[in-house]
Write a protein that holds these residues in place. Structure first.
Motif, mmCIF file in Angstrom:
data_model
loop_
_atom_site.group_PDB
_atom_site.id
_atom_site.type_symbol
_atom_site.label_atom_id
_atom_site.label_comp_id
_atom_site.label_asym_id
_atom_site.label_seq_id
_atom_site.Cartn_x
_atom_site.Cartn_y
_atom_site.Cartn_z
ATOM 1 N N LEU A 95 0.828 -1.197 0.000
ATOM 2 C CA LEU A 95 0.000 0.000 0.000
ATOM 3 C C LEU A 95 0.866 1.252 0.000
ATOM 4 O O LEU A 95 1.917 1.287 0.637
ATOM 5 C CB LEU A 95 -0.889 0.038 1.248
ATOM 6 C CG LEU A 95 -1.889 -1.091 1.430
ATOM 7 C CD1 LEU A 95 -2.579 -0.955 2.773
ATOM 8 C CD2 LEU A 95 -2.896 -1.103 0.310
ATOM 9 N N LEU A 97 0.128 5.163 0.931
ATOM 10 C CA LEU A 97 -0.872 6.109 1.410
ATOM 11 C C LEU A 97 -0.210 7.148 2.313
ATOM 12 O O LEU A 97 0.927 6.980 2.741
ATOM 13 C CB LEU A 97 -1.990 5.377 2.164
ATOM 14 C CG LEU A 97 -1.622 4.597 3.410
ATOM 15 C CD1 LEU A 97 -2.819 4.612 4.344
ATOM 16 C CD2 LEU A 97 -1.283 3.169 3.049
ATOM 17 N N LEU A 101 -3.188 9.043 7.199
ATOM 18 C CA LEU A 101 -4.233 8.038 6.976
ATOM 19 C C LEU A 101 -3.808 6.693 7.566
ATOM 20 O O LEU A 101 -4.611 5.994 8.188
ATOM 21 C CB LEU A 101 -4.528 7.899 5.477
ATOM 22 C CG LEU A 101 -5.653 6.957 5.087
ATOM 23 C CD1 LEU A 101 -6.973 7.410 5.693
ATOM 24 C CD2 LEU A 101 -5.778 6.887 3.577
ATOM 25 N N ALA A 102 -2.540 6.342 7.392
ATOM 26 C CA ALA A 102 -2.034 5.087 7.945
ATOM 27 C C ALA A 102 -2.143 5.079 9.467
ATOM 28 O O ALA A 102 -2.610 4.102 10.063
ATOM 29 C CB ALA A 102 -0.587 4.862 7.515
ATOM 30 N N ARG A 105 -6.197 5.454 10.485
ATOM 31 C CA ARG A 105 -7.179 4.480 10.011
ATOM 32 C C ARG A 105 -6.635 3.058 9.846
ATOM 33 O O ARG A 105 -7.275 2.103 10.245
ATOM 34 C CB ARG A 105 -7.760 4.927 8.658
ATOM 35 C CG ARG A 105 -8.483 6.230 8.699
ATOM 36 C CD ARG A 105 -9.797 6.048 9.370
ATOM 37 N NE ARG A 105 -10.553 7.288 9.296
ATOM 38 C CZ ARG A 105 -11.734 7.426 9.812
ATOM 39 N NH1 ARG A 105 -12.300 6.431 10.430
ATOM 40 N NH2 ARG A 105 -12.368 8.569 9.738
ATOM 41 N N LEU A 106 -5.487 2.928 9.218
ATOM 42 C CA LEU A 106 -4.992 1.600 8.862
ATOM 43 C C LEU A 106 -4.370 0.845 10.032
ATOM 44 O O LEU A 106 -4.768 -0.280 10.338
ATOM 45 C CB LEU A 106 -3.982 1.699 7.713
ATOM 46 C CG LEU A 106 -3.409 0.370 7.234
ATOM 47 C CD1 LEU A 106 -4.504 -0.504 6.645
ATOM 48 C CD2 LEU A 106 -2.318 0.588 6.204
ATOM 49 N N ILE A 107 -3.410 1.424 10.679
ATOM 50 C CA ILE A 107 -2.680 0.733 11.746
ATOM 51 C C ILE A 107 -3.613 0.240 12.859
ATOM 52 O O ILE A 107 -3.481 -0.906 13.293
ATOM 53 C CB ILE A 107 -1.525 1.609 12.286
ATOM 54 C CG1 ILE A 107 -0.470 1.756 11.172
ATOM 55 C CG2 ILE A 107 -0.907 1.000 13.544
ATOM 56 C CD1 ILE A 107 0.641 2.733 11.464
ATOM 57 N N ARG A 109 -6.440 -0.930 12.593
ATOM 58 C CA ARG A 109 -7.248 -2.044 12.087
ATOM 59 C C ARG A 109 -6.411 -3.246 11.617
ATOM 60 O O ARG A 109 -6.958 -4.249 11.181
ATOM 61 C CB ARG A 109 -8.116 -1.552 10.941
ATOM 62 C CG ARG A 109 -9.196 -0.576 11.409
ATOM 63 C CD ARG A 109 -9.921 0.027 10.211
ATOM 64 N NE ARG A 109 -11.045 0.844 10.618
ATOM 65 C CZ ARG A 109 -10.964 2.113 11.013
ATOM 66 N NH1 ARG A 109 -9.792 2.725 11.058
ATOM 67 N NH2 ARG A 109 -12.039 2.784 11.360
ATOM 68 N N LEU A 110 -5.096 -3.154 11.690
ATOM 69 C CA LEU A 110 -4.242 -4.226 11.180
ATOM 70 C C LEU A 110 -4.426 -5.551 11.923
ATOM 71 O O LEU A 110 -4.421 -6.611 11.309
ATOM 72 C CB LEU A 110 -2.769 -3.812 11.213
ATOM 73 C CG LEU A 110 -2.317 -2.908 10.081
ATOM 74 C CD1 LEU A 110 -0.834 -2.568 10.257
ATOM 75 C CD2 LEU A 110 -2.549 -3.534 8.723
ATOM 76 N N LEU A 113 -7.423 -7.228 10.608
ATOM 77 C CA LEU A 113 -7.162 -7.683 9.238
ATOM 78 C C LEU A 113 -6.356 -8.978 9.244
ATOM 79 O O LEU A 113 -6.662 -9.914 8.502
ATOM 80 C CB LEU A 113 -6.423 -6.599 8.449
ATOM 81 C CG LEU A 113 -6.051 -6.964 7.016
ATOM 82 C CD1 LEU A 113 -7.295 -6.991 6.138
ATOM 83 C CD2 LEU A 113 -5.039 -5.986 6.461
#
Length: 120
Positions: A95, A97, A101-102, A105-107, A109-110, A113
């Motif tokens: 990814l 980004l 945002l990482a 939002r992303l980290i 939720r890892l 996932l």
């Protein structure tokens, strides 16, 4: 020993396997003219006609049938080996980004996932 033109070989195999120039053009995403040119190139390389043409229909010549029988399995093996390597690589995601945002939002939720998709 000089190898045959590989694109021409691929085009010949598709036409012979599918039994149709039209289907082969769709499968290979080439024009009818380009496909015919590649088949002609292979025929010139081999010094033998691969197809008998009867109007809009065609059939493999005896030489064409023998050649198809010989090249089909190695081409399938090559395609299978390539697909296996591609599938090995397809289990990874990369990814790009913005860091904001990482972080936001992303980290967070890892972990979820990884539980849902352990192969990634």
């Amino acid at each position: 020993m000089k190898s045959p033109p590989l694109r021409a070989l691929q085009c010949f195999e598709a036409v012979a396997r599918l039994g149709s120039f039209s289907k082969a053009t769709c499968k290979l995403n080439v024009t009818q003219n380009a496909l015919s040119h590649q088949v002609k190139l292979l025929e010139e390389y081999l010094g033998a006609a691969m197809f008998n043409h009867q109007g809009r229909s065609f059939s493999l010549t005896e030489v064409g049938e023998r050649y198809f029988d010989e090249v089909y399995k190695p081409l399938c093996s090559l395609a299978n080996a390539s697909q296996q390597i591609r599938e090995e690589r397809s289990s990874k995601i990369r990814l790009a980004l913005y860091s904001s945002l990482a972080v936001k939002r992303l980290i967070p939720r890892l972990k979820s996932l990884r539980k849902q998709y352990p192969e990634i």
